[in-house]
Enzyme design. Sequence first.
Site, PDB file in Angstrom:
ATOM      1  N   HIS A 165      -4.923   5.652 -15.996  1.00 26.26           N
ATOM      2  CA  HIS A 165      -5.433   6.726 -16.797  1.00 26.26           C
ATOM      3  C   HIS A 165      -4.370   7.342 -17.531  1.00 26.26           C
ATOM      4  O   HIS A 165      -3.115   7.479 -17.120  1.00 26.26           O
ATOM      5  CB  HIS A 165      -6.449   7.494 -16.167  1.00 26.26           C
ATOM      6  CG  HIS A 165      -5.867   8.508 -15.180  1.00 26.26           C
ATOM      7  ND1 HIS A 165      -5.267   9.581 -15.550  1.00 26.26           N
ATOM      8  CD2 HIS A 165      -6.018   8.414 -13.825  1.00 26.26           C
ATOM      9  CE1 HIS A 165      -4.851  10.180 -14.487  1.00 26.26           C
ATOM     10  NE2 HIS A 165      -5.022   9.559 -13.448  1.00 26.26           N
ATOM     11  N   CYS A 181      -4.662   7.656  -8.129  1.00 29.76           N
ATOM     12  CA  CYS A 181      -4.699   7.119  -9.241  1.00 29.76           C
ATOM     13  C   CYS A 181      -3.440   6.841  -9.925  1.00 29.76           C
ATOM     14  O   CYS A 181      -2.392   7.412  -9.472  1.00 29.76           O
ATOM     15  CB  CYS A 181      -5.648   7.861 -10.154  1.00 29.76           C
ATOM     16  SG  CYS A 181      -7.380   7.712  -9.759  1.00 29.76           S
TER      17      CYS A 181
END
Length: 205
Positions: A165, A181
């Site tokens: 992301h 992440c």
Amino acid sequence: MRGKGILIAVAIAATAIVSGCSTTGGTAFVNAYGAKNDSGYALPKIPVSKIDRQFRRQVVSYETKQRPGTIIIDTSAKHLHLVLGDGKAMRYGIGVGREGFLWKGTAKVGWKREWPTWTPPEPMIRREPDLAKYRGGMKPGLNNPLGARALYLMRNGRDTGYRLHGTPEWWSIGGNVSSGCIRLMNQDIIDLYERVKPGAKVIVT
């Protein structure tokens, strides 16, 4: 003398091309981090001079048996490689998990979202109770932790909970900063998003 000067200029140019495609430094996209309007959101300019050159988007030499379109993430070097084929890859700088949140393995891109909603998982809310207000989701925006784009990773048909992301915190790239992440600068995740298809293989080492 004029002919000699031309030959020297050609030699210098050839050297620049070769060195620009090495594994340690590639052909950088020097104008890739300017301000831009994206789906109604005004992404600010990133001060690229403050970012280590190795973490700027660039094409590099990269030998692998993986097919083009595969994403290979090196968490120790803080690099994400998108295999282009012909011995080349697009390399992006990344931020990875903090101690205790690193992971490795193989997954695939399940789906993609532009300007995604961020919903903190319950374990994160237990660690940081102030995040409970986002249990129903934090609306998209410039301060959203998922940034401008998100690629959602799946394994064995299930959501892993991990994402590739964007982030507004460009200064965090190159560090161990997340809860597992993989984060990229917003301008880079937009570029990666356009190049990657759902179902793409993701290898985290």
